[in-house]
Enzyme design. Sequence first.
Site, PDB file in Angstrom:
ATOM      1  N   GLU A 136       0.803  -1.228   0.000  1.00  0.00           N
ATOM      2  CA  GLU A 136       0.000   0.000   0.000  1.00  0.00           C
ATOM      3  C   GLU A 136       0.835   1.276   0.000  1.00  0.00           C
ATOM      4  OE1 GLU A 136      -4.187  -1.397   1.898  1.00  0.00           O
ATOM      5  OE2 GLU A 136      -2.606  -1.028   3.367  1.00  0.00           O
TER       6      GLU A 136
HETATM    7  N1  IFG Z   1      -4.705  -4.095   4.311  1.00  0.00           N
HETATM    8  C1  IFG Z   1      -3.470  -3.709   5.011  1.00  0.00           C
HETATM    9  C2  IFG Z   1      -3.388  -4.175   6.459  1.00  0.00           C
HETATM   10  C3  IFG Z   1      -4.702  -3.981   7.181  1.00  0.00           C
HETATM   11  C4  IFG Z   1      -5.799  -4.715   6.413  1.00  0.00           C
HETATM   12  C5  IFG Z   1      -7.110  -4.710   7.198  1.00  0.00           C
HETATM   13  C6  IFG Z   1      -2.383  -5.674   4.046  1.00  0.00           C
HETATM   14  C7  IFG Z   1      -1.152  -6.287   3.446  1.00  0.00           C
HETATM   15  C8  IFG Z   1      -5.949  -4.073   5.067  1.00  0.00           C
HETATM   16  N2  IFG Z   1      -2.339  -4.346   4.287  1.00  0.00           N
HETATM   17  O1  IFG Z   1      -3.351  -6.370   4.285  1.00  0.00           O
HETATM   18  O2  IFG Z   1      -2.383  -3.431   7.123  1.00  0.00           O
HETATM   19  O3  IFG Z   1      -5.007  -2.621   7.331  1.00  0.00           O
HETATM   20  O4  IFG Z   1      -8.045  -5.582   6.623  1.00  0.00           O
END
Ligand code: IFG
Length: 542
Positions: free
Chosen positions: A345
């Site tokens: 992200e």
């Molecule tokens: N995606 C984010 C996490 C968390 C998750 C919550 C990943 C690799 C959403 N990154 O999953 O840090 O915030 O469902």
Amino acid sequence: MVQSTNDRRRSGGLFLVLALVAGLVVPAAQPAVAAGTALSPARVIPAPVSVRPANGVTFELRPWSVLSYDPRLPRARQVADDFAAQLRPATGFPLPVVPAVPGLALPGISLQLGAGGQVGEEGYQLDIAADSVRIKANRAAGLYYGVQTVRQLLPAKVERTSVQPGPWTLPGGSVTDYPRYGYRSAVLDVARHFWTVPEVKKYIDDIARYKINYLHLHLTDDQGWRLAITGWPRLTEVGGSTGVGGERGGFFTQDDYRALVEYAGAHFMTVIPEIEGPAHANAARSSYAKLNCDGVAPPLFTDIYGSPNSTLCLGKEITYEFLDDVIRQVAALTPGPYLNVGGDEATDVPKDQYRSYLQRVQAIVAKYGKKLLGWQEVAGSTDPARTTAQIWFPEEVDQQAVADASKHGAKLVMSPVEHAYLDMKYDENNPAYPVGQFWAGYIEVRDAYDWEPETVVPGIDGKSVIGVSAPLFTELVFERPDIDILAFPRLPAIAEIGWSPAATHDWTSFRDRLAAQGPHWDLTGVGYYRSPQIAWPPRETR
Ligand code: IFG
């Protein structure tokens, strides 16, 4: 009163004599038992590779039973000691632990060396006969996993902490078992909400029963930095002072972390630390002004998503000095082969800057002797042969990058959000209940079970998949019981995907086997969600 080692050895010797005498007088014939208790996979999760029931044969643990182990196998004694300690409270039997004596068949359970190449380093051969239970393995891990299977075959009242009436029977037959994948992990996010050492240890106890062998600790993120780093005290003093909603601040000292590594190791689980970057780094930036491009430390972030100060300053050398200090210390504290650098992200980082960041971080990880693990975004790394990418969001994965990387030696771990993310709610019926997310949809037990790791990302080389993972992020996980509601019964589903042959995959079988876990969880304080998809037996009260 805890026996001293010598007392235990003496009493072990005495019981050995008694056991031998008793073994000579006990009638060999066993009482006939109902065929319903015949050995079948109907009670074991993950489903074993092969099960051959011996109908009508039953083993019974007796007051003179002994736990013996092959002293040639390192840690075999530890496995035997732990198992005996688990069995003594409810059976009330002494269950002395003694080294095997070649050629001397002792009444009880024996942990033996030598199970043949087929079962590898984590597998085992289990033989339950009328007069003995033998677990054979090539390594102590296999003995440990064979013991987990035997624990599930015993009556659930074995979990009780006071003496219960017997009989303590095991259905006759033999099991040959070994894992499909060598990487079977659970991710626990201690950054969004912090969990104490005892709270994490209980999670280790509970997931180890399902042959999980990696504990991935999500140690840092926007909302929290949870591991003390020498020379950077504010990371925990400031970065560890709060969490989502301003609650559950806290952090692990390096001794705390060592204690978790040791405790996980005693459960044949290897810890993987995750130090997030380049994004998800608000807590670090709030802790040190010098880590910010403008030299100003932003406020701590206690919301759920969308920190405006999430990304490290990639253009400043101090960022890499910081990462070197951190990774050096974390690598030294971590016996396992992996160090996770996050990588997910980083939406406001241009591709070329991301690649050069990753290249520098990968060099640091390699310098300190670890293999780089990261989320799917690291698949584009410049050193694929030393990269393991964890696929988490298949809808957004760069399929070409992943396919190329896997063709150049990158390994893949599968944890697709629509099946494996334990922070998702089970269903839309309780959106009012604050625990859990639903941004990726709802995951009932069957959704967690019905998927195949090698088809999650089209076009990849299935041989590059080394395993699976069950992530539990904790933005919306507030108290320790919330972890159990979300992880059980869905984590055992992911554990089965990681351990059992694809050929054993069967929802109706899994559903029935899952129901048999309920009483064990009732009696071990696992506050699981009684999903309506499962025909749970009546609750047991502790
Ligand atoms: N995606 C984010 C996490 C968390 C998750 C919550 C990943 C690799 C959403 N990154 O999953 O840090 O915030 O469902």
